[in-house]
Design an enzyme around this catalytic site. Structure first.
Site, PDB file in Angstrom:
ATOM      1  CE1 TYR A   1      -3.725  -2.365   5.332  1.00  0.00           C
ATOM      2  CE2 TYR A   1      -3.348  -0.039   4.899  1.00  0.00           C
ATOM      3  CZ  TYR A   1      -3.600  -1.313   4.440  1.00  0.00           C
ATOM      4  OH  TYR A   1      -3.704  -1.558   3.087  1.00  0.00           O
TER       5      TYR A   1
ATOM      6  CB  SER B   1      -0.864  -0.014   1.271  1.00  0.00           C
ATOM      7  OG  SER B   1      -1.483   1.239   1.462  1.00  0.00           O
TER       8      SER B   1
HETATM    9  N1  LIG Z   1      -8.743  -0.790  -1.032  1.00  0.00           N
HETATM   10  C1  LIG Z   1      -7.713  -0.015  -0.777  1.00  0.00           C
HETATM   11  O1  LIG Z   1      -7.858   1.198  -0.694  1.00  0.00           O
HETATM   12  C2  LIG Z   1      -6.347  -0.600  -0.613  1.00  0.00           C
HETATM   13  C3  LIG Z   1      -5.245   0.257  -0.776  1.00  0.00           C
HETATM   14  C4  LIG Z   1      -3.970  -0.261  -0.630  1.00  0.00           C
HETATM   15  C5  LIG Z   1      -3.786  -1.596  -0.351  1.00  0.00           C
HETATM   16  N2  LIG Z   1      -4.876  -2.396  -0.184  1.00  0.00           N
HETATM   17  C6  LIG Z   1      -4.616  -3.817   0.107  1.00  0.00           C
HETATM   18  O2  LIG Z   1      -5.193  -4.599  -0.904  1.00  0.00           O
HETATM   19  C7  LIG Z   1      -5.447  -5.905  -0.415  1.00  0.00           C
HETATM   20  C8  LIG Z   1      -6.845  -6.331  -0.819  1.00  0.00           C
HETATM   21  O3  LIG Z   1      -7.761  -5.460  -0.184  1.00  0.00           O
HETATM   22  P1  LIG Z   1      -9.101  -4.968  -0.888  1.00  0.00           P
HETATM   23  O4  LIG Z   1      -9.018  -3.498  -1.030  1.00  0.00           O
HETATM   24  O5  LIG Z   1      -9.400  -5.790  -2.070  1.00  0.00           O
HETATM   25  O6  LIG Z   1     -10.125  -5.226   0.317  1.00  0.00           O
HETATM   26  P2  LIG Z   1     -11.293  -6.315   0.493  1.00  0.00           P
HETATM   27  O7  LIG Z   1     -12.285  -6.187  -0.585  1.00  0.00           O
HETATM   28  O8  LIG Z   1     -11.740  -6.159   1.918  1.00  0.00           O
HETATM   29  O9  LIG Z   1     -10.534  -7.709   0.308  1.00  0.00           O
HETATM   30  C9  LIG Z   1      -9.749  -8.277   1.316  1.00  0.00           C
HETATM   31  C10 LIG Z   1      -9.592  -9.753   1.009  1.00  0.00           C
HETATM   32  O10 LIG Z   1      -8.757 -10.331   2.026  1.00  0.00           O
HETATM   33  C11 LIG Z   1      -9.379 -11.520   2.494  1.00  0.00           C
HETATM   34  N3  LIG Z   1      -9.060 -11.769   3.894  1.00  0.00           N
HETATM   35  C12 LIG Z   1      -9.147 -10.915   4.939  1.00  0.00           C
HETATM   36  N4  LIG Z   1      -8.871 -11.556   6.088  1.00  0.00           N
HETATM   37  C13 LIG Z   1      -8.614 -12.851   5.751  1.00  0.00           C
HETATM   38  C14 LIG Z   1      -8.293 -14.015   6.505  1.00  0.00           C
HETATM   39  N5  LIG Z   1      -8.210 -13.986   7.852  1.00  0.00           N
HETATM   40  N6  LIG Z   1      -8.102 -15.176   5.847  1.00  0.00           N
HETATM   41  C15 LIG Z   1      -8.214 -15.233   4.498  1.00  0.00           C
HETATM   42  N7  LIG Z   1      -8.517 -14.171   3.733  1.00  0.00           N
HETATM   43  C16 LIG Z   1      -8.723 -12.992   4.361  1.00  0.00           C
HETATM   44  C17 LIG Z   1     -10.876 -11.243   2.350  1.00  0.00           C
HETATM   45  O11 LIG Z   1     -11.564 -12.500   2.199  1.00  0.00           O
HETATM   46  P3  LIG Z   1     -12.574 -13.141   3.282  1.00  0.00           P
HETATM   47  O12 LIG Z   1     -13.165 -12.003   4.069  1.00  0.00           O
HETATM   48  O13 LIG Z   1     -13.570 -13.883   2.457  1.00  0.00           O
HETATM   49  O14 LIG Z   1     -11.699 -14.033   4.086  1.00  0.00           O
HETATM   50  C18 LIG Z   1     -10.922 -10.485   1.040  1.00  0.00           C
HETATM   51  O15 LIG Z   1     -10.990 -11.368  -0.046  1.00  0.00           O
HETATM   52  C19 LIG Z   1      -5.212  -5.851   1.093  1.00  0.00           C
HETATM   53  O16 LIG Z   1      -3.955  -6.411   1.383  1.00  0.00           O
HETATM   54  C20 LIG Z   1      -5.217  -4.364   1.385  1.00  0.00           C
HETATM   55  O17 LIG Z   1      -4.455  -4.045   2.511  1.00  0.00           O
HETATM   56  C21 LIG Z   1      -6.143  -1.934  -0.312  1.00  0.00           C
END
Ligand SMILES: NC(=O)c1ccc[n+]([C@@H]2O[C@H](COP(=O)([O-])OP(=O)(O)OC[C@H]3O[C@@H](n4cnc5c(N)ncnc54)[C@H](OP(=O)(O)O)[C@@H]3O)[C@@H](O)[C@H]2O)c1
Length: 264
Positions: free
Chosen positions: A154, A141
């Site tokens: 985070y 991130s």
């Molecule tokens: N959206 C943003 O603004 C942003 C910006 C920078 C970086 N990121 C990073 O991008 C990545 C994906 O995030 P996203 O934005 O796509 O958010 P999201 O839609 O909330 O997706 C998060 C994913 O992680 C999985 N996950 C969470 N806890 C888990 C666990 N205990 N075991 C297995 N799977 C787990 C969730 O699946 P389940 O709940 O089904 O387990 C979900 O598929 C993350 O690493 C986040 O930090 C996001």
């Protein structure tokens, strides 16, 4: 990697957001998609959406915060006849609010998923990735690039991801395995719903102008893997903003960093 054709891709956190989008963009070319997350029904509907002749989609319901479940998942993967050629360590979560008010189980889960599981999966799959001259894409991130009050833990987990990715990339030079750290800015996914604490409504700490789509983030990340780039920040404005921020000395940054404290 020169191409994703015939690749065997493991995507963690494939049930929503970037993870599901990685699956969508790789499905037309990959040979096998291995999709892991906790919400099985989400994975099943993604499999139904992406199914095509010639593409194998394997689903794994696993809680990556659970060490035993993660070990069992890795054992099951090892028993299969597929060898992963692209590992996308995407699963992750955030927690928004003052550290003094945090809920420990959520913080612990964040450390276990964002840091421990990512490291463990990388270690376990590295031999097959080296044999295949494959690639690791770690979803970090922009929060990894500077301390972020109210997202302190985070941001620190993501600083780990970026630092670890750079070091591993350097170690693997000459082996044919590339390591890329993806550093997106804010993107509308379920991330902010999860990061939000009960009773709060302000877990979108970055300006809307910096927001890009999940589709753009994923397309940019996959291109970066093909071009063997160390680090990628999707969106030109975010990239410029982060380049400028990196030029600001820490002692100046500290002056503007403290969030207003609400009276309790
Ligand atoms: N959206 C943003 O603004 C942003 C910006 C920078 C970086 N990121 C990073 O991008 C990545 C994906 O995030 P996203 O934005 O796509 O958010 P999201 O839609 O909330 O997706 C998060 C994913 O992680 C999985 N996950 C969470 N806890 C888990 C666990 N205990 N075991 C297995 N799977 C787990 C969730 O699946 P389940 O709940 O089904 O387990 C979900 O598929 C993350 O690493 C986040 O930090 C996001």
């Amino acid at each position: 990697m020169k191409t994703f054709a015939d690749s065997v891709v493991l995507i963690t956190g494939a049930s929503s957001g970037f993870g599901a989008e990685f699956a969508r963009q790789l499905a037309p070319v990959a040979k096998t998609l291995i999709l892991a997350a906790r919400r099985t029904e989400r994975l099943e509907s993604l499999r139904d959406e992406l199914a095509r002749p010639g593409l194998t989609i394997q689903l794994y319901t696993v809680d990556l915060a659970d060490a035993a479940a993660t070990a069992a998942f890795l054992q099951e993967l090892a028993r299969g006849d597929q060898r992963v050629t692209l590992l996308i360590n995407n699963a992750g979560l955030g927690d928004h609010g003052l550290f003094e008010d945090c809920d420990w189980p959520k913080v612990e889960q964040m450390l276990l998923v964002n840091v421990v599981a990512l490291t463990r999966l990388t270690r376990a799959l590295l031999p097959e990735l080296m044999a295949a001259r494959g690639a690791v894409l770690n979803v970090s991130s922009v929060a990894s690039l500077l301390p972020l009050p109210t997202l302190g833990v985070y941001a620190a987990t993501k600083a780990y991801v970026t630092s670890f990715s750079e070091a591993l990339r350097a170690e693997l030079r000459g082996t044919g395995v590339s390591v890329t750290a993806l550093c997106p800015g804010p993107v509308t996914t379920e991330f902010f719903d999860v990061a939000q604490r009960a009773g709060n409504t302000d877990a979108a700490p970055a300006p809307a102008i910096l927001k890009v789509s999940a589709q753009l983030v994923v397309a940019t990340a996959l291109k970066a893997v093909l071009h063997d780039r160390a680090r990628v920040i999707p969106g030109w404005l975010t990239s410029v903003a982060m380049t400028l921020a990196s030029c600001v000395p820490m002692f100046l940054m500290r002056l503007g960093m403290s969030p207003p404290r609400k009276k309790k």
